[in-house]
Design a protein around this motif. Structure first.
Motif, PDB file in Angstrom:
ATOM      1  N   PHE A 379       0.831  -1.204   0.000  1.00  0.00           N
ATOM      2  CA  PHE A 379       0.000   0.000   0.000  1.00  0.00           C
ATOM      3  C   PHE A 379       0.870   1.260   0.000  1.00  0.00           C
ATOM      4  O   PHE A 379       0.484   2.296  -0.551  1.00  0.00           O
ATOM      5  CB  PHE A 379      -0.941   0.008   1.204  1.00  0.00           C
ATOM      6  N   GLY A 380       2.053   1.180   0.624  1.00  0.00           N
ATOM      7  CA  GLY A 380       2.975   2.312   0.596  1.00  0.00           C
ATOM      8  C   GLY A 380       3.479   2.601  -0.807  1.00  0.00           C
ATOM      9  O   GLY A 380       3.633   3.765  -1.201  1.00  0.00           O
ATOM     10  N   VAL A 381       3.743   1.552  -1.572  1.00  0.00           N
ATOM     11  CA  VAL A 381       4.147   1.733  -2.969  1.00  0.00           C
ATOM     12  C   VAL A 381       3.018   2.380  -3.761  1.00  0.00           C
ATOM     13  O   VAL A 381       3.237   3.296  -4.574  1.00  0.00           O
ATOM     14  CB  VAL A 381       4.557   0.384  -3.598  1.00  0.00           C
ATOM     15  N   PHE A 382       1.781   1.934  -3.528  1.00  0.00           N
ATOM     16  CA  PHE A 382       0.631   2.532  -4.211  1.00  0.00           C
ATOM     17  C   PHE A 382       0.524   4.022  -3.889  1.00  0.00           C
ATOM     18  O   PHE A 382       0.253   4.848  -4.768  1.00  0.00           O
ATOM     19  CB  PHE A 382      -0.661   1.823  -3.809  1.00  0.00           C
ATOM     20  N   GLN A 383       0.692   4.375  -2.600  1.00  0.00           N
ATOM     21  CA  GLN A 383       0.636   5.784  -2.197  1.00  0.00           C
ATOM     22  C   GLN A 383       1.681   6.606  -2.927  1.00  0.00           C
ATOM     23  O   GLN A 383       1.415   7.709  -3.411  1.00  0.00           O
ATOM     24  CB  GLN A 383       0.851   5.912  -0.682  1.00  0.00           C
ATOM     25  N   MET A 384       2.904   6.070  -3.012  1.00  0.00           N
ATOM     26  CA  MET A 384       3.995   6.801  -3.646  1.00  0.00           C
ATOM     27  C   MET A 384       3.713   7.026  -5.131  1.00  0.00           C
ATOM     28  O   MET A 384       3.855   8.143  -5.645  1.00  0.00           O
ATOM     29  CB  MET A 384       5.314   6.041  -3.467  1.00  0.00           C
TER      30      MET A 384
END
Length: 527
Positions: A379-384
């Motif tokens: 989910f952190g990759v998606f946010q970035m």
């Protein structure tokens, strides 16, 4: 290993817990807009000047300092309903009373009293948040925290849609129901009374309410000492921070092309950071000297676990890029991209909030399969990556993708009087940002809950959420200065880069984070 099937009663109990968490999320989110956007709209309708409205935006400060009194809510137990439920019912009834009193006060005839009441509402609301976070953390077993976090976000966002969105239509003379703002606030007060009744009747008692065993007198005196220390830090920072910042930055301004106005903004930003760097250590030292045992004990308990310091750094960084890009989203869309207010309102406030809810629910469901560490990483990759959508919009402008027209509607409680066109590129970017943000928030809240010790849940969660709010609260000044300095495309690239350190740190912390997924209270079954 054979795991017995889950009984119907266990499923019902788990569902009950999730419904309770959603209810508390709704009660927590409802007052937020009532001291923010809704209050500003009320003041504007009453003809209050812009300078006064800007000053009244400071009434939200209790949300960032709630960790100062959270230890008292860990230490003291109210009679009859238990430690957490008692504080919940008390804060919700107090919120109802404060909102009703606020509704009966004219902001033009008694602006000082109105401002004090708004601060009171924010203070009680922040106190309710402390107990809601603690109760949710104590109630949910580790295996339910992902879904519990997503249902909490669902309730919170639904409340924001009501008090920060639908309420605007109710008071619109051309669109809605012809309500006045005092009537809206009285209605919200009635909802808080209903929340208090439901909290008293429906909330299950916690299985084992263990609390700190510190000396009550020391905690009260320690709390007062910390408040005085913070006040002293704020006064000294206000008087000494700007001249020190000017001296430190003077060598950088010699021969630079920065305008005087931009130099002043960077100086004010450095002064703010210097003040925070001085005030927080001062408050921590005073808490130790004054024997504020619940606060000190909560800190000691947290820092006794492996990787505690690294976890704090990760908490600050995880939502930083997301908060950085979102801090100036509205002025970017309205002033730079020249989207209409109706278009931004429909996409960002209506569609965007529902997409955030969908992302939170999807994130909570995926966490059952992925676990905590993989969810945070994915989910952190998606946010970035979603931040690059705003860069694309800043570079290419609007009108590149086919859009749609949202027809006028009337659902009884809310309506749209005229059909509203929506740009396809705007819709795509907002959809990606809100979905990824909802998923990341669900995983992040579950992570914060996993770090708390039940004896100090209110204290520790308030402290952790204060660190988490660094991005949301403090990046605004830096974001504004940077956007003016480097331009919007470079600004959104910078926001994307700022998300990367958290992911690098998360990879390094993968084993400690995976250890948090284990629920020590869960039953174990032998082969």
């Amino acid at each position: 290993m054979t795991v017995p099937p889950v009984s119907l009663q266990a499923r019902f109990t788990a569902l009950h817990r999730l419904l309770v968490v959603m209810l508390l999320g709704f009660a927590s989110g409802l007052p937020l807009a009532l001291t923010g956007q809704a209050m500003q709209a009320w003041l504007s309708v009453e003809g209050v000047d812009i300078a006064t409205i800007g000053f009244l935006s400071l009434v939200g400060l209790p949300y960032t300092f709630k960790f100062l009194w959270a230890p008292l809510m860990d230490r003291f137990e109210l009679p009859w309903l238990g430690r957490r439920r008692g504080w919940l019912v008390l804060t919700q009834l107090a919120l109802a009373g404060a909102l009703w009193w606020m509704a009966s006060t004219s902001p033009t005839a008694s602006i000082r009293l109105f401002a004090l009441l708004a601060v009171l509402v924010a203070f009680i609301s922040a106190s309710q948040d402390v107990v809601v976070d603690a109760y949710r953390t104590d109630l949910l077993p580790a295996r339910e925290r992902g879904l519990g976090a997503s249902t909490s976000v669902l309730g919170y966002r639904l409340a924001m849609i009501l008090s920060g969105g639908i309420a605007f239509i109710w008071v619109d003379p051309t669109q809605g129901g012809g309500w006045s703002w005092p009537e809206v606030y009285r209605f919200m007060a009635g909802l808080m009374v209903a929340a208090a009744v439901l909290s008293a009747l429906l909330l299950p008692r916690l299985p084992a309410e263990v609390r700190p065993t510190s000396v009550a007198r020391n905690d009260l005196l320690g709390f007062l000492a910390v408040v005085l220390a913070v006040a002293l830090g704020v006064v000294l920072s206000d008087r000494l921070g700007p001249p020190i910042a000017r001296v430190l930055l003077a060598p950088f301004w010699e021969g630079s092309s920065f305008s005087t106005d931009l130099q002043g903004k960077w100086t004010a930003l450095l002064a703010l950071l210097l003040g925070v760097a001085f005030t927080l250590p001062l408050a921590a030292w005073v808490a130790k000297v004054a024997r504020f045992e619940t606060l000190v004990g909560g800190l000691r308990s947290y820092f006794s676990q492996s990787g505690a310091g690294a976890f704090l750094a990760f908490i600050v960084l995880y939502k930083l890029g997301d908060a950085f890009a979102g801090s100036l989203m509205t002025p970017f869309l309205l002033k730079t991209m020249l989207f209409s207010q109706a278009e931004v309102g429909v996409v960002n406030k209506l569609i965007g909030l529902w997409l955030t809810i969908g992302g939170a629910l999807l994130g909570g469901a995926l966490m059952f399969k992925l676990g905590l560490w993989r969810s945070l990483m994915l989910f952190g990759v998606f946010q970035m990556v979603s931040n690059l959508g705003f860069w694309w919009l800043a570079v290419n402008g609007k009108g590149l993708m086919p859009g749609l027209v949202i027809p006028a509607f009337d659902w009884g409680f809310v309506k749209l009087a005229q059909a509203t066109p929506v740009d396809g590129g705007l819709l795509m970017v907002i959809a990606a940002e809100n979905l990824s943000s909802g998923m990341g928030t669900a995983a992040f809240v579950a992570f914060l809950m996993s770090l708390c010790n039940q004896r100090f849940t209110a204290t520790q969660y308030a402290l952790l959420s204060a660190f988490a709010s660094v991005g949301r609260v403090w990046v605004g000044p830096l974001a504004g200065v940077m956007a003016e300095t480097i331009g919007w495309p470079s600004f959104f690239i910078a926001s994307t880069v700022l998300a990367a350190p958290a992911l690098v740190m998360l990879w390094w912390l993968r084993e400690p984070v995976r250890a948090l997924e284990v629920d020590p209270s869960a039953p174990k079954f032998d082969d």
